[in-house]
Every structure is written in structure tokens, then in C-alpha cells.
Design an enzyme around this catalytic site. Structure first.
Site, PDB file in Angstrom:
ATOM      1  N   ASN A 655       0.810  -1.223   0.000  1.00  0.00           N
ATOM      2  CA  ASN A 655       0.000   0.000   0.000  1.00  0.00           C
ATOM      3  C   ASN A 655       0.841   1.268   0.000  1.00  0.00           C
ATOM      4  O   ASN A 655       0.282   2.370  -0.001  1.00  0.00           O
ATOM      5  CB  ASN A 655      -0.928   0.006   1.220  1.00  0.00           C
ATOM      6  CG  ASN A 655      -1.888  -1.159   1.215  1.00  0.00           C
ATOM      7  OD1 ASN A 655      -1.564  -2.217   1.746  1.00  0.00           O
ATOM      8  ND2 ASN A 655      -3.042  -0.987   0.616  1.00  0.00           N
ATOM      9  N   VAL A 662      -0.086   6.376  -1.411  1.00  0.00           N
ATOM     10  CA  VAL A 662      -0.653   5.601  -0.314  1.00  0.00           C
ATOM     11  C   VAL A 662      -1.979   5.018  -0.787  1.00  0.00           C
ATOM     12  O   VAL A 662      -2.921   5.761  -1.073  1.00  0.00           O
ATOM     13  CB  VAL A 662      -0.867   6.476   0.940  1.00  0.00           C
ATOM     14  CG1 VAL A 662      -1.476   5.652   2.065  1.00  0.00           C
ATOM     15  CG2 VAL A 662       0.450   7.104   1.380  1.00  0.00           C
ATOM     16  N   CYS A 663      -2.042   3.709  -0.884  1.00  0.00           N
ATOM     17  CA  CYS A 663      -3.264   3.032  -1.359  1.00  0.00           C
ATOM     18  C   CYS A 663      -4.115   2.680  -0.148  1.00  0.00           C
ATOM     19  O   CYS A 663      -3.788   1.773   0.617  1.00  0.00           O
ATOM     20  CB  CYS A 663      -2.910   1.784  -2.149  1.00  0.00           C
ATOM     21  SG  CYS A 663      -1.967   2.120  -3.649  1.00  0.00           S
ATOM     22  N   LEU A 664      -5.202   3.403   0.005  1.00  0.00           N
ATOM     23  CA  LEU A 664      -6.074   3.227   1.163  1.00  0.00           C
ATOM     24  C   LEU A 664      -7.492   3.597   0.761  1.00  0.00           C
ATOM     25  O   LEU A 664      -7.710   4.632   0.118  1.00  0.00           O
ATOM     26  CB  LEU A 664      -5.586   4.116   2.320  1.00  0.00           C
ATOM     27  CG  LEU A 664      -6.172   3.861   3.707  1.00  0.00           C
ATOM     28  CD1 LEU A 664      -5.743   2.501   4.245  1.00  0.00           C
ATOM     29  CD2 LEU A 664      -5.742   4.956   4.680  1.00  0.00           C
ATOM     30  N   THR A 669      -7.936   5.810  -2.958  1.00  0.00           N
ATOM     31  CA  THR A 669      -6.883   5.252  -3.807  1.00  0.00           C
ATOM     32  C   THR A 669      -6.887   3.728  -3.786  1.00  0.00           C
ATOM     33  O   THR A 669      -5.971   3.094  -4.304  1.00  0.00           O
ATOM     34  CB  THR A 669      -5.502   5.758  -3.353  1.00  0.00           C
ATOM     35  OG1 THR A 669      -5.350   5.515  -1.945  1.00  0.00           O
ATOM     36  CG2 THR A 669      -5.356   7.246  -3.623  1.00  0.00           C
TER      37      THR A 669
END
Length: 836
Positions: A655, A662-664, A669
Site C-alpha cells: 500500500n 498511499v493506497c487506502l 486510492t
């Protein structure tokens, strides 16, 4: 399929078929040789061949040891058994009652056969200097009626279903959909004329009328997608005879074909047309190069399983690898000889430095190193890759386009006159001693150097995605005609639509809203935030008291190194409602931050924040410091904040990528639903930072990757989760070194104070992993190893080797800042071999 699915009657080869299982389902559809589609329970099926999933460059594991080493397929060998359906050979027999299939031949090589259609979905095609892949096939179908009349049906086919390569084949009985004679009225009549009594007939010929091609590369332009797209021929290609094709699909049960040199079938050969044969059984063996360097030839495909989840530290013999100096020194290049997948060590032959001369392939020395210290070279060449030989370096004047932004050369009709030449297209057949061996489509073989710009790599593409892209950009929708045919073979009726091709080949602004978060000023009563905080605080354990007394929240002047500082438009003045909301966020942070998270807001740039967090024991990120820059958009809180991770170019977590993304779900995202996504009324900055610490920097980060959570508890998950955690820990150590060299502005005291207090525990953890072999993430807050448990997988030798190379740098860095009790670890500055 009209008429539904059925259980096939017992017949010759009726026990064989092509299975299409659905993930999570207990049953699978099975396509039989006669075209019947049936459904069977998985427990009743036995895999007898995996030829459909075997191709050059496919990575595989042993079916008996799925957690073991991986191999790559370097060759595929197939034998086919052929039958003729209905038992009919002559046309006068075709209208009679279907008889049992007739076995024509056994053990036939695909090279002895030709296909029903010259071109098929997924084929590679060459047109002069252009290379492309067929994404759609348009065919004409000639139908012979029982009274001798023949009509031609123009048909624009959609991509075939996954279990069919050919929708029509000679000898197939077809009937007008719903038995409507008008289906054939607008057709071209080659013999006789339309008659309403003609509703059923036999396919006697299938001709490719046109194909849609996605052009991928050029001999002049290489594989640059932008240049190729601007210069390539039109996608719709009617002159199919001018294309030279290279079949991509392997033959499987149910495929139809002819002999290249017709064989007598034991009957009179006075047929009106040649009837196709059907593949009834397939036996596939493959050649495999395993990671340990062994080669096995003639391996039965049923003994292997496709393996697609390679990790970043899986290497194969012949690959070029580099070990880069973090300080920016010259990368050392070597050739992989073997890889031990359990120890995560690699035997490498290092090449002599080439200096200013062309790349050298002379071996300097051999060495066994940690897989974590290597990465594949940037040339991106692998077994089975399709490549093109470049006529000139990309971007040169000879290539039709320059680096100065000039317009690329456009496709001209003169290209069609170029002699059919496939000697510039090939596939990688071997990697040896720093060279790439290419087998060209004209069957010649040569070796090239990967860095000399002699070749360009064409990566395997998803054909459906390419078709959809062309559909959106170039192709006009086809008007559907009212012609339909239905197959009557195999006791099932297939209705197929016949399409007639026609000639016609901002984001909105969001107003800030008052979202009721004011009521949360003092208690921050989000359930999800409190749950994450409890998890983080409990996991932090005894590490909390060691933190330097650095204010958890403060409002200061903006730093010069903030990622979003230059975004002036976003930092422009906003309304009072926005300002009030941000000030309320500050108050929530001041009153509710966990003890291991630190935040700075900025009075001169209220849209910016910077957060630091200390990671808990029990994770690969233990005692690490991680920094994030945040920006609140003018539309906040209608839109979530933007967040950038200070990565130093390292990917420590699925992530948190190298670019800082930031993959959240909370940030929009990453996919999510319900409480996982941003809510203007309920979400807050506190929830964001706590979620990153508690939900991203976890004990098993491998399963954070999208879709990988379903691998938990599986052999595939077990194979990759441990090396991912080991690498995450090594990258966390490298992040520590970067932070000590370049601490984020405003947090210099936190960085130095944290590592002065915790540096000895970081070194103690490294020593514990090296001495005891306990798995990463199993230490407590004081870096003590747990009692060894029977059957527990230990950390790898490659991990210990990488630690031995990193510890001397850590010792020096911690001693330089006056960290306590670090001198005792100088013993680990010895060569890696001495620490094992």
C-alpha cells in the site's frame, strides 16, 4: 447455448473434455469434443493434461510441491488424437442421423495440421515492418443445403467464448435461428437462390474476410506505444493475404483442423468439400528450466501447475541482475546461475566492468549472495518474450521519429509492398552468459546483447483489453443484422448472431460543507478510529516509554521540503467554514493521537500537515519511523486529503509504493465500501493516520495486496508471505539509514532521539534474527526471541546474509548519533560468511 447443458452420453473420447472452473464454485463447465457443454462436480473430474495453460515463458511449480522452486517453460510438445464427428465423410451422409465419431488418427503433431481459419483471435501478425496481434476476426460462412444450393453469410464475429477458437467449421450442421427462413434471404447465393424451404444446411467453407489488429511494434520504432499508435496501419485489415501470421494458441479438445497433406480416411473421397477433424484428446509435455539450474525435458504437463505469483526476489538462471550501491555507486552486473528458493540465496557470476566499452560478458568471479540484495536488470528480457529486431535505434531519423518531439513517420501504402519478412520478429528461447538467444519467426537463431538496442521486448498482452481499447478509439459499432444460425451438432443447439458490418468503418467543483464533525472535538468517538488505536497501542507494548518527549502535536511554520508545498493553488485562501473545520481537526489530533504518532500542522499553510509514526513490535516494521505529508484540498471535507509517503524510492508495503502513493480506501486510492471509504460527515485526519499505522503497517503485509487476502492459509500464500516480510524488514532498516542522513524538516529531534533510544534494540533484533532464525515479526518490544515452536518456518539464509551486510552501516550510524549500548554490536561488522 440453447437447450441448456447436459450430461454427455458414453461415447468414444466422451470422457475427455476442456474444463472451465469458476473460482469458489464446486463445479466446472466441461466442453466435450463434440461441442456439448456439460457441468460436472470438481470432485468427479481428474486433470489429465494442462497443455492449454502451458506456453514458452510460463512459470510453473511441481503439482506435488507447490511451495517449492519455480520453473519456466522453455518448450512445449503436443500430440493430438483426431476424430471426425457424426461418422459422416461424404455429403450425402451428412444429412443422415448422426453416427458415432470416427477415429482418424492418434499421436498427430500440430505441425502436420492446418487450421479451419487461417487467422484466429490472439495470433501474432506481421505486415511489412509492423507487428500486431489479432483482436477480432470477421469471417464469411458458406452454407450448403441438402438440395445442393449454397449461400454465403457475412458475419462479424465477436471474440470467441473462452472454450471455442472456431465458432464455425466445415461439416457443422446449422439451422436458422427459430427456424426462420428469412435468415438466409439477404445472403449472397453462390448456387441456386433463396427458397423459404431452406432452413437447415451444412457449413462447407469458412473464410476470413477481415481482421482487426492491434499494432504493437515496428522494426523502425520498436515498442514505443505512442509512436506506434501514431504511425501504424489502420486496425481493420481486409487484405488478409498480405499478413504473415504466427499462431499463438495451443490446440485443445474441441478444436477443428485439416491435415496439411490430406490422408485417406478409408472411404470414397468424392466429397464436395473437405470436412474438418476435431481434436478429441491432447497429450502435452514441456521442457522446464528450474530455479536451481536443472533442465528437465518431456515433463508431463499434468505434473505441473501454472504459477503466476512470483515475488520480487524470484530469479531464474540466465537473468541479468544488479546490486546497486545506496550511495549511488556503479551498479555491479551479474548473471544468475541458480536460485535457492528456500534459503533465498542466489549464485551469481559477476561480469567484469565494461567502463566506456560495449557491455562485457566476461565473467570476473562467482559468488553466493542474498536474493534481497539483487534486482533484475532494466532490460526486462525473459524467457518466451516476443521481441523485434530494430532496424535502427528508436528515435533516430531512420526510425521515423526523433527525441526532439518531431512527428513520427506515418504509415504509407508503400509499406504493403514490402516483401513478407518475418526474420525480424522472434521469441527469447534462452538466456546464456549475459546474451539473449532469440529464435526468429523464420526459424533462424541468433544471440544479441540486451543493452545494445538490438531488440525491443513486446510484453504479453490481455487480448480482450486491447480489443476494448480499439473499440473505444477507432471502431464504429456494428449494426446487427437479423441473420442467425444455430449449430445442431452434438445434440445441443447453439444460436449465434450473424452481424453484417456497415461501411462506417470534469470533475465538478465541491463546495465545503459543515458536516457535523464539530461534535467530535474532544472525544473523537469514531468506532473505527478507537478500534485501530487500541490495536496499535497494545501492539506497541513496552516500546512506548522509550520515545523521546517530542510534542505529539504542534502548529509551526511550514517546512521547505514538504511534498505539497509548491501546490500554490491548493494552498490559496479559503472560506471561514473550511478554516473552522481544519482547526477542529487540529483539536481532535491534539487530544486523541496515539502515543506513537506525531503530527505537525502549519500556521502559514493550513492545508498542509506532516505525520510521523513509530511501528509496533510484532511486525516487519518494528521500531521503524515512517513519514507522511498530507494536503487538504479546498473541497475538504467533501473530498479526502491527499497523502504522500516519504519512501526514499523503497517499496516497503503493497500500500506504500516507491512513488509515495498511499493506497487506502479511506483516501479513494483503493477499493472499499461502507465505513472503509471517506465520509465527509464522519471521517477525519485522525482516522487517516491511525488507519495507516494499524491497517497498512501490519504483521503480514503480503496479504495487503489486492486479492491476496484469499491466499491466507494456502501454499501460495505461505511461499510468498515470509520473503515479503523479510524484505519489508530489510527495507525498513534501509529507511532508518536514509532518515538519519536526511531527516524530514521539523522532525530532526524526533529522528535522532528515537534512534538514540531504540538503536540498540534495532541491532538486538537483527542479531536475534541471525542467531536464532526466528521468523520476522516474532520478537517482543525488547527484541527478545520467542521459544522455538515445532514446525515453524524459520527465516532464510538469504535474509541473514542481507542483515550481515546491513548491520555494519546501522552500527556506525547509531554510534555517530550517540545511541546507547551499540558498541557491542561491532562484531557484526565482520564479513557475512563469519556471521553464519
Amino acid at each position: 447455448m440453447d437447450g441448456g447443458e447436459a450430461t454427455p452420453p458414453a461415447r468414444a473420447h466422451g470422457d475427455r473434455g476442456l474444463a472451465f472452473p469458476t473460482a469458489g464454485e464446486p463445479s466446472a463447465r466441461v466442453l466435450c469434443a463434440d461441442g456439448t457443454l456439460v457441468t460436472w462436480e470438481l470432485r468427479d473430474l481428474t486433470v489429465v493434461d494442462r497443455g492449454c495453460s502451458m506456453f514458452r515463458g510460463q512459470t510453473v511449480t511441481s503439482a506435488s510441491d507447490p511451495e517449492g522452486q519455480v520453473g519456466v517453460v522453455t518448450g512445449v510438445h503436443t500430440e493430438l488424437d483426431l476424430i471426425q464427428l457424426n461418422g459422416a465423410v461424404r455429403e450425402e451422409e451428412a444429412a443422415a442421423e448422426p453416427g458415432p465419431p470416427v477415429v482418424v488418427a492418434r499421436g498427430v503433431s500440430p505441425g502436420e495440421l492446418r487450421r479451419v481459419q487461417d487467422l484466429c483471435y490472439g495470433d501474432w501478425v506481421v505486415f511489412g515492418p509492423w507487428l500486431g496481434v489479432v483482436v477480432r476476426v470477421l469471417v464469411d460462412v458458406d452454407v450448403l443445403f441438402d438440395d445442393g444450393a449454397v449461400c454465403r453469410v457475412d458475419w462479424g464475429s465477436a471474440p470467441p467464448p473462452p472454450w471455442l477458437i472456431y465458432l464455425y467449421y466445415p461439416g457443422q450442421r446449422v439451422v436458422a435461428a427459430d427456424h426462420q427462413p428469412s435468415t438466409f434471404e439477404p445472403c449472397q447465393w453462390l448456387h441456386g437462390c433463396w427458397n423459404p424451404s431452406r432452413v437447415e444446411g451444412t457449413v462447407c467453407k469458412v473464410t476470413v474476410a477481415a481482421v482487426v489488429v492491434y499494432w504493437l511494434a515496428s522494426a523502425h520504432l520498436g515498442a514505443d506505444r505512442r509512436l506506434v499508435r501514431a504511425s501504424a496501419p489502420p486496425p481493420l485489415h481486409r487484405d488478409v493475404g498480405s499478413l504473415v501470421f504466427y499462431p499463438d494458441a495451443e490446440r485443445s479438445v474441441g478444436d477443428h483442423c485439416f491435415f496439411r497433406n490430406p490422408r485417406p480416411h478409408g472411404r470414397d473421397d468424392d466429397r464436395v468439400f473437405e470436412r474438418s477433424m476435431c481434436v478429441a484428446d491432447v497429450r502435452t509435455t514441456v521442457d522446464v528450466l528450474w530455479q536451481d539450474g536443472t533442465r528437465r525435458r518431456g515433463v508431463p504437463s499434468v505434473s505441473l501447475e501454472p504459477f503466476a505469483a512470483l515475488n520480487d526476489h524470484d530469479f531464474f538462471p540466465g537473468e541479468l541482475v544488479v546490486v546497486a550501491d545506496d550511495a549511488g555507486g556503479e551498479a555491479r552486473v551479474g548473471v544468475v546461475r541458480s536460485h535457492d528458493c528456500r534459503d533465498h540465496t542466489v549464485r551469481v557470476s559477476w561480469l567484469k566492468p565494461s567502463g566506456e566499452e560495449p557491455a562485457s560478458c566476461e565473467v570476473e568471479c562467482d559468488e553466493t549472495v542474498s536474493a534481497y540484495d539483487l534486482r533484475t536488470d532494466c532490460c526486462d528480457v525473459f524467457y518466451g518474450c516476443v521481441v523485434v529486431r530494430l532496424a535502427s535505434p528508436p528515435g533516430s531519423s531512420a526510425g521515423g521519429g526523433g527525441d526532439d518531439g518531431g512527428a513520427p513517420a506515418q504509415y504509407g501504402k508503400g509499406d504493403a509492398a514490402i516483401a513478407s519478412d518475418i526474420s525480424w520478429v522472434g521469441h527469447v528461447s534462452d538466456l546464456c552468459d549475459g546474451h539473449v538467444q532469440v529464435t526468429w519467426f523464420d526459424a533462424n537463431t541468433s544471440k544479441v546483447l540486451p543493452h545494445d538496442h538490438e531488440i525491443a521486448v513486446i510484453h504479453r498482452q490481455n487480448i480482450d483489453e486491447l480489443h476494448d481499447e480499439l473499440e473505444k478509439q477507432f471502431l464504429k459499432p456494428h449494426e446487427k443484422g437479423d441473420q442467425e444460425l444455430a449449430s445442431t451438432d452434438g445434440g445441443a443447439t447453439t444460436t449465434l448472431l450473424i452481424e453484417r458490418q456497415t461501411d462506417n468503418n470534469r470533475e465538478g467543483d465541491h463546495d465545503s460543507t459543515d458536516d457535523g464533525i464539530q461534535g467530535q472535538e474532544d472525544d473523537g468517538d469514531h468506532d473505527s478510529v478507537e478500534e485501530a488505536k487500541v490495536a496499535v497501542d497494545a501492539a506497541a507494548g513496552s516500546g512506548v516509554e522509550d520515545l523521546l518527549r517530542f510534542l505529539q502535536f504542534d502548529v509551526v511554520q511550514s517546512p521547505s521540503d514538504h511534498h505539497y508545498l509548491s501546490d500554490i493553488e491548493q494552498g490559496a485562501a479559503v472560506g471561514r467554514k473550511w478554516t473552522k473545520r481544519v482547526q477542529n481537526e487540529w483539536k481532535i489530533l491534539q487530544n486523541n493521537l496515539p502515543e506513537t504518532i506525531y503530527v505537525r500542522a502549519f500556521e502559514d499553510r493550513m492545508d498542509l500537515l506532516r505525520a510521523a509514526m513509530v511501528c509496533a513490535a510484532g511486525t516487519p516494521y518494528q521500531d521503524g519511523l515512517f513519514f507522511f505529508d498530507l494536503q487538504l484540498p479546498p473541497s475538504y471535507p467533501a473530498a479526502p486529503p491527499q497523502v504522500c509517503y516519504r519512501s526514499f524510492g523503497l517499496c516497503v508495503n503493497p500500500n506504500l509504493d516507491e512513488s509515495g502513493t498511499v493506497c487506502l480506501s479511506l483516501l479513494g486510492t483503493f477499493d472499499g465500501e461502507g465505513p472503509e471509504v471517506w465520509s465527509p460527515a464522519n471521517s477525519s485526519i485522525l482516522q487517516v493516520v491511525v488507519s495507516i499505522q494499524g491497517l497498512v503497517l501490519t504483521a503480514q503485509p503480503y496479504y495487503n495486496e489486492a486479492g491476496y487476502e484469499q491466499l491466507l492459509g494456502t501454499p501460495l500464500g505461505a511461499r510468498n508471505a515470509l520473503p515479503y516480510a523479510e524484505n519489508a524488514y530489510l527495507l525498513t532498516l534501509r529507511t532508518m539509514l536514509h532518515l538519519l542522513r536526511r531527516p524530514p524538516a521539523g522532525f530532526e529531534a524526533l529522528v535522532e532521539g528515537h534512534f538514540r533510544r531504540r538503536g540498540r534494540l534495532v541491532l538486538r533484533a537483527c542479531a536475534a534474527y541471525m542467531r536464532t532464525g526466528c521468523p520476522v515479526g516474532s520478537l517482543d518490544g525488547e527484541a527478545r526471541a520467542p521459544p522455538e515452536r515445532s514446525g515453524e518456518r524459520r527465516c532464510s539464509k538469504g535474509f541473514a546474509l542481507a542483515l550481515a551486510g546491513t548491520m555494519p552501516q546501522l552500527v556506525e550510524a547509531f554510534v555517530d548519533i550517540g545511541a546507547e549500548e551499540c558498541e557491542q554490536f561491532r562484531q557484526f561488522a565482520a564479513p557475512p560468511s563469519a556471521t553464519f
